[in-house]
Scaffold this motif. Sequence first.
Motif, mmCIF file in Angstrom:
data_model
loop_
_atom_site.group_PDB
_atom_site.id
_atom_site.type_symbol
_atom_site.label_atom_id
_atom_site.label_comp_id
_atom_site.label_asym_id
_atom_site.label_seq_id
_atom_site.Cartn_x
_atom_site.Cartn_y
_atom_site.Cartn_z
ATOM 1 N N ASN A 1 -24.231 -4.466 18.891
ATOM 2 C CA ASN A 1 -23.603 -5.329 19.875
ATOM 3 C C ASN A 1 -23.983 -4.838 21.264
ATOM 4 O OD1 ASN A 1 -22.051 -7.123 18.167
ATOM 5 N ND2 ASN A 1 -20.875 -5.314 17.637
ATOM 6 N N ILE A 2 -24.776 -5.645 21.966
ATOM 7 C CA ILE A 2 -25.251 -5.272 23.280
ATOM 8 C C ILE A 2 -24.722 -6.266 24.288
ATOM 9 C CG2 ILE A 2 -27.286 -4.879 24.717
ATOM 10 C CD1 ILE A 2 -28.815 -4.219 22.170
ATOM 11 N N ASN A 3 -23.971 -5.818 25.254
ATOM 12 C CA ASN A 3 -23.414 -6.688 26.273
ATOM 13 C C ASN A 3 -24.329 -6.693 27.491
ATOM 14 O OD1 ASN A 3 -21.053 -7.284 24.772
ATOM 15 N ND2 ASN A 3 -20.214 -5.299 25.355
ATOM 16 N N LEU B 1 -35.410 -5.113 22.510
ATOM 17 C CA LEU B 1 -35.084 -6.526 22.340
ATOM 18 C C LEU B 1 -33.985 -6.966 23.292
ATOM 19 C CD1 LEU B 1 -35.152 -6.801 18.428
ATOM 20 C CD2 LEU B 1 -36.881 -7.620 20.043
ATOM 21 N N GLY B 2 -33.049 -6.078 23.560
ATOM 22 C CA GLY B 2 -31.967 -6.402 24.469
ATOM 23 C C GLY B 2 -32.382 -6.443 25.925
ATOM 24 N N SER B 3 -33.569 -5.909 26.237
ATOM 25 C CA SER B 3 -34.020 -5.834 27.625
ATOM 26 C C SER B 3 -35.026 -6.912 27.994
ATOM 27 C CB SER B 3 -34.639 -4.455 27.896
ATOM 28 O OG SER B 3 -35.874 -4.313 27.211
ATOM 29 N N VAL B 4 -35.448 -7.718 27.022
ATOM 30 C CA VAL B 4 -36.478 -8.724 27.291
ATOM 31 C C VAL B 4 -35.923 -10.126 27.071
ATOM 32 C CG1 VAL B 4 -38.208 -7.070 26.506
ATOM 33 C CG2 VAL B 4 -37.459 -8.861 24.940
ATOM 34 N N ILE B 5 -36.662 -11.120 27.576
ATOM 35 C CA ILE B 5 -36.325 -12.516 27.315
ATOM 36 C C ILE B 5 -37.025 -12.912 26.024
ATOM 37 C CG2 ILE B 5 -36.386 -14.871 28.191
ATOM 38 C CD1 ILE B 5 -36.754 -13.698 30.989
ATOM 39 N N ASN B 6 -36.277 -13.132 24.975
ATOM 40 C CA ASN B 6 -36.841 -13.458 23.676
ATOM 41 C C ASN B 6 -36.924 -14.971 23.501
ATOM 42 O OD1 ASN B 6 -36.968 -10.729 22.123
ATOM 43 N ND2 ASN B 6 -34.942 -10.730 23.094
ATOM 44 N N PHE C 1 -41.750 -16.574 8.070
ATOM 45 C CA PHE C 1 -40.584 -17.381 8.423
ATOM 46 C C PHE C 1 -39.258 -16.664 8.165
ATOM 47 C CE2 PHE C 1 -43.787 -20.609 8.579
ATOM 48 C CZ PHE C 1 -43.315 -21.512 9.512
ATOM 49 N N ASN C 2 -39.187 -15.855 7.121
ATOM 50 C CA ASN C 2 -37.941 -15.136 6.848
ATOM 51 C C ASN C 2 -37.597 -14.182 7.995
ATOM 52 O OD1 ASN C 2 -37.798 -16.412 4.366
ATOM 53 N ND2 ASN C 2 -38.728 -14.723 3.246
ATOM 54 N N SER C 3 -38.582 -13.420 8.443
ATOM 55 C CA SER C 3 -38.340 -12.485 9.542
ATOM 56 C C SER C 3 -38.147 -13.218 10.865
ATOM 57 C CB SER C 3 -39.492 -11.485 9.656
ATOM 58 O OG SER C 3 -40.721 -12.162 9.831
ATOM 59 N N LEU C 4 -38.784 -14.380 11.024
ATOM 60 C CA LEU C 4 -38.583 -15.167 12.244
ATOM 61 C C LEU C 4 -37.119 -15.584 12.370
ATOM 62 C CD1 LEU C 4 -39.899 -16.573 14.694
ATOM 63 C CD2 LEU C 4 -40.233 -18.585 13.226
ATOM 64 N N TYR C 5 -36.528 -16.002 11.265
ATOM 65 C CA TYR C 5 -35.126 -16.404 11.302
ATOM 66 C C TYR C 5 -34.223 -15.200 11.537
ATOM 67 C CZ TYR C 5 -30.749 -18.730 10.161
ATOM 68 O OH TYR C 5 -29.472 -19.238 10.224
ATOM 69 N N GLN D 1 -31.620 -14.728 14.655
ATOM 70 C CA GLN D 1 -30.208 -14.372 14.523
ATOM 71 C C GLN D 1 -29.859 -13.151 15.364
ATOM 72 O OE1 GLN D 1 -30.192 -14.283 10.102
ATOM 73 N NE2 GLN D 1 -28.525 -15.772 10.241
ATOM 74 N N ILE D 2 -30.741 -12.161 15.386
ATOM 75 C CA ILE D 2 -30.503 -10.976 16.213
ATOM 76 C C ILE D 2 -30.387 -11.373 17.679
ATOM 77 C CG2 ILE D 2 -31.566 -8.848 17.091
ATOM 78 C CD1 ILE D 2 -32.722 -8.410 14.280
ATOM 79 N N VAL D 3 -31.317 -12.195 18.127
ATOM 80 C CA VAL D 3 -31.368 -12.588 19.539
ATOM 81 C C VAL D 3 -30.166 -13.425 19.949
ATOM 82 C CG1 VAL D 3 -32.640 -14.012 21.205
ATOM 83 C CG2 VAL D 3 -33.867 -12.391 19.731
ATOM 84 N N THR D 4 -29.809 -14.402 19.114
ATOM 85 C CA THR D 4 -28.755 -15.344 19.506
ATOM 86 C C THR D 4 -27.352 -14.875 19.134
ATOM 87 O OG1 THR D 4 -29.041 -16.601 17.436
ATOM 88 C CG2 THR D 4 -30.318 -17.306 19.369
ATOM 89 N N LYS D 5 -27.212 -14.160 18.032
ATOM 90 C CA LYS D 5 -25.883 -13.738 17.565
ATOM 91 C C LYS D 5 -25.503 -12.366 18.102
ATOM 92 C CE LYS D 5 -25.568 -17.425 14.938
ATOM 93 N NZ LYS D 5 -24.677 -18.549 15.322
ATOM 94 N N GLU D 6 -26.402 -11.409 17.979
ATOM 95 C CA GLU D 6 -26.073 -10.045 18.364
ATOM 96 C C GLU D 6 -26.338 -9.767 19.844
ATOM 97 O OE1 GLU D 6 -27.401 -7.047 15.595
ATOM 98 O OE2 GLU D 6 -27.601 -8.531 13.998
#
Length: 268
Positions: free
Chosen positions: A2-4, A111-116, A153-157, A161-166
Motif C-alpha cells: 500500500n503506497i500513498n 512502480l509507485g514513482s512512475v506514471i504507469n 496477458f496474465n501478467s499484464l492484468y 491491478q497493482i497500478v490501479t488497486k494498490e
Amino acid sequence: MNINLPKNHFKEQSKIIALWGAPRCVTTAFEKTFSQRPDTEIFHEPFSDTYYFSKWRRSNRFGDYRDKLNHDCATVIKEIQLKAQVMPIVFVKDFPFQVLPYLDENIQEFLGSVINTFIIRHPHEVLASLYKTKQKLIEQGFDPKFTEEEFGFNSLYKMFQIVTKELRQQPIVVEANRFRQNPKKILINYCQQIEITFTPKMLTWENGRLKQWNPHEAKIHDCYHETLNNTTQINPPKEINLQIRSEHLDMVEKAVNVYNKLFAYIST
C-alpha cells in the motif's frame, strides 16, 4: 503493498512514463512516437536482459550472452532513475512478464514513482502476429515457441491491478487498433493524461528503426520489427487470417477476457 501518493505527485518533477503491454501489441510503434521528442529518453524493454539472459533468467530461447549474467532489475531501475535526473521525460516500454517474476520492494517502489500506462491489442491479432514471426525466428537460429507467460496477458492484468488497486493510479489505457487508425487523436489524449505537451513531431520519422542495435540484438529485433523498420509513420491496421492452434485455445480465451476487462478503461 500500500503506497500513498500525493495527488500531484507527478506534476513538479521529471516524468518517468512506463508503457506496459503484451508482445505484438504495437508497443514499439507507440514507443517510436516518443523517440521523436528531443525532451525524451527511451528505454526499450530494459528488463528483458534479466528475463532472457541473466543468471536469474526464466527462458534461454534467445541464447547465452555472458556479459548479461549479472544484469538484474535493480541495475535497470538505477539506470532509468539516473537518466531522469537529466532528461525532462523518460519513456520506458516493457512487458510485465519480464518484470513481475522479480517483484520485490525495489520494483514496488519504482512502480509507485512512475506514471504507469497500458496498451492492449486483441489477442487474436497478437497470436496471428506471433505465428507470422515464427519462420523469421527459425531462420535466425532462435526457438519460435512461446509460453503462456510470454504471451503476456496474465501478467499484464496483474500489473494493471497493482497500478490501479494498490498504487491507486488512474487507469490510462490505449487500444492498439484505435491508435493505428488515428494516431494523432490518441497521442493528444495520451499526452493530456500524462500531463505533457503533444508535438506533431511524434507522428513521422525518417528511419523506422528504434535505435542502432548491437549485433545480437539486431537479429532478434529484426524478426519482430520488420514492418516498423520500413515505415515513416503509424500505419492503419490490416485484416488478419488466423487459425488458432488447439494448444493455444485456452490461453487465448483467458487473454480475451483480460483484453475485455482493460478495454473498458480506454478513454477514446
